[in-house]
Design a protein around this motif. Structure first.
Motif, short mmCIF file in Angstrom:
data_model
loop_
_atom_site.label_atom_id
_atom_site.label_comp_id
_atom_site.label_asym_id
_atom_site.label_seq_id
_atom_site.Cartn_x
_atom_site.Cartn_y
_atom_site.Cartn_z
N LEU A 1 -11.24 -5.57 -22.83
CA LEU A 1 -12.52 -4.66 -23.15
C LEU A 1 -12.44 -4.03 -24.13
N SER B 1 -20.04 -3.98 -28.68
CA SER B 1 -20.97 -3.92 -27.32
C SER B 1 -21.62 -2.97 -27.26
N GLU C 1 -21.90 -5.41 -20.28
CA GLU C 1 -20.67 -4.33 -20.47
C GLU C 1 -20.69 -3.26 -19.60
N GLN D 1 -15.31 -3.36 -27.51
CA GLN D 1 -16.08 -2.20 -27.35
C GLN D 1 -17.19 -1.89 -28.44
N PRO E 1 -20.81 -10.64 -23.79
CA PRO E 1 -20.77 -10.09 -22.90
C PRO E 1 -20.34 -10.71 -21.49
#
Length: 266
Positions: A114, A121, A133, A118, A88
């Motif tokens: 990102l 997180s 996040e 995904q 993160p």
């Protein structure tokens, strides 16, 4: 909205003692020599791609031009490959770096990195990871995902992550959900009534809604604050009283403007 007290809006500094390279990069950033600071960061990250100090400094470098941005982005991609999946902190730092650039496709590049994190997180229940996040998603323009993550953080650990209410309000504001933004800021002020930034955020919500009376009430509440009671919670900037005075000036200016409008309406 003015950048507030949330962790995502505060300029980060490396943790622990500075290495010589980190001191040099920090000096160059402070002097506005971002090109040279980028060179120092890139050289250091070739030796240690996951160096948190240098990645933090790299995130603060305002780059200009395709070549410079790609050099920094490559460092973050390499760090993501070598760090634990969905780290993160690295995700958040990359998003901050991307937001500092003026490249038209910075959103695409941010979302690219990102998306690699995904699944990990969003499945994670650790509130700190979710908080980072959410910050990264918001900075990348994925405001709905940020809202979802902040709400999850608050459902898990509201007492420890009260500033998430401010961030949630800012995400709703970005989405045009003004009533929900106002509710989030009001909730935070109930938890900590001594945060000047949040009064300003809330006043801007009412201004956007065209509700002059409620905006006036917010500024009057702000003026009633006892400066001696300003808590450490607002001291996430280097000069908290400077920030307070700046918002105080804005408050008085807005009240004068609202007063003139009120007289004109009568």
């Amino acid at each position: 909205l003015r950048e507030g007290m949330s962790m995502g809006n505060v300029r980060r500094k490396p943790q622990g003692e500075y290495s010589p390279a980190a001191r040099e990069a920090q000096r160059l950033i402070d002097e506005g020599q971002h090109g040279k600071a980028l060179d120092v960061c890139v050289r250091a990250l070739r030796k240690n791609p996951t160096d948190r100090q240098m990645l933090t400094l790299l995130s603060a470098v305002c780059v200009r031009g395709k070549a410079a941005f790609e050099r920094g982005a490559r460092c973050f991609r390499r760090a993501m490959r070598l760090a634990p999946p969905g780290d993160p902190l690295i995700v958040s730092l990359f998003a901050t770096f991307a937001s500092n650039s003026d490249r038209r496709d910075r959103k695409r590049l941010t979302e690219e990195i990102l998306s690699s994190a995904q699944d990990e997180s969003t499945a994670c229940q650790d509130p700190l990871s979710l908080f980072f996040e959410a910050m990264a998603r918001g900075q990348a323009g994925d405001h709905w995902m940020a809202v979802r993550l902040y709400k999850k953080v608050l459902s898990i650990a509201e007492k420890s992550f009260k500033p998430a209410w401010v961030n949630l309000g800012q995400e709703y504001f970005a989405l045009g959900e003004l009533e929900k933004a106002g509710d989030a800021f009001q909730t935070y002020l109930e938890l900590d009534p001594y945060d000047p930034n949040t009064y300003e955020h809330l006043a801007k919500v009412y201004r956007k809604m065209g509700n002059a009376e409620k905006e006036r009430e917010v500024w009057k509440r702000f003026l009633a604050l006892d400066v001696r009671n300003l808590r450490k919670a607002i001291c996430t900037t280097e000069n908290p009283m400077e920030v307070y005075r700046e918002i105080l000036a804005e408050c008085r200016r807005r009240l004068r403007a609202l007063g003139r409008k009120g007289k004109g309406e009568k």
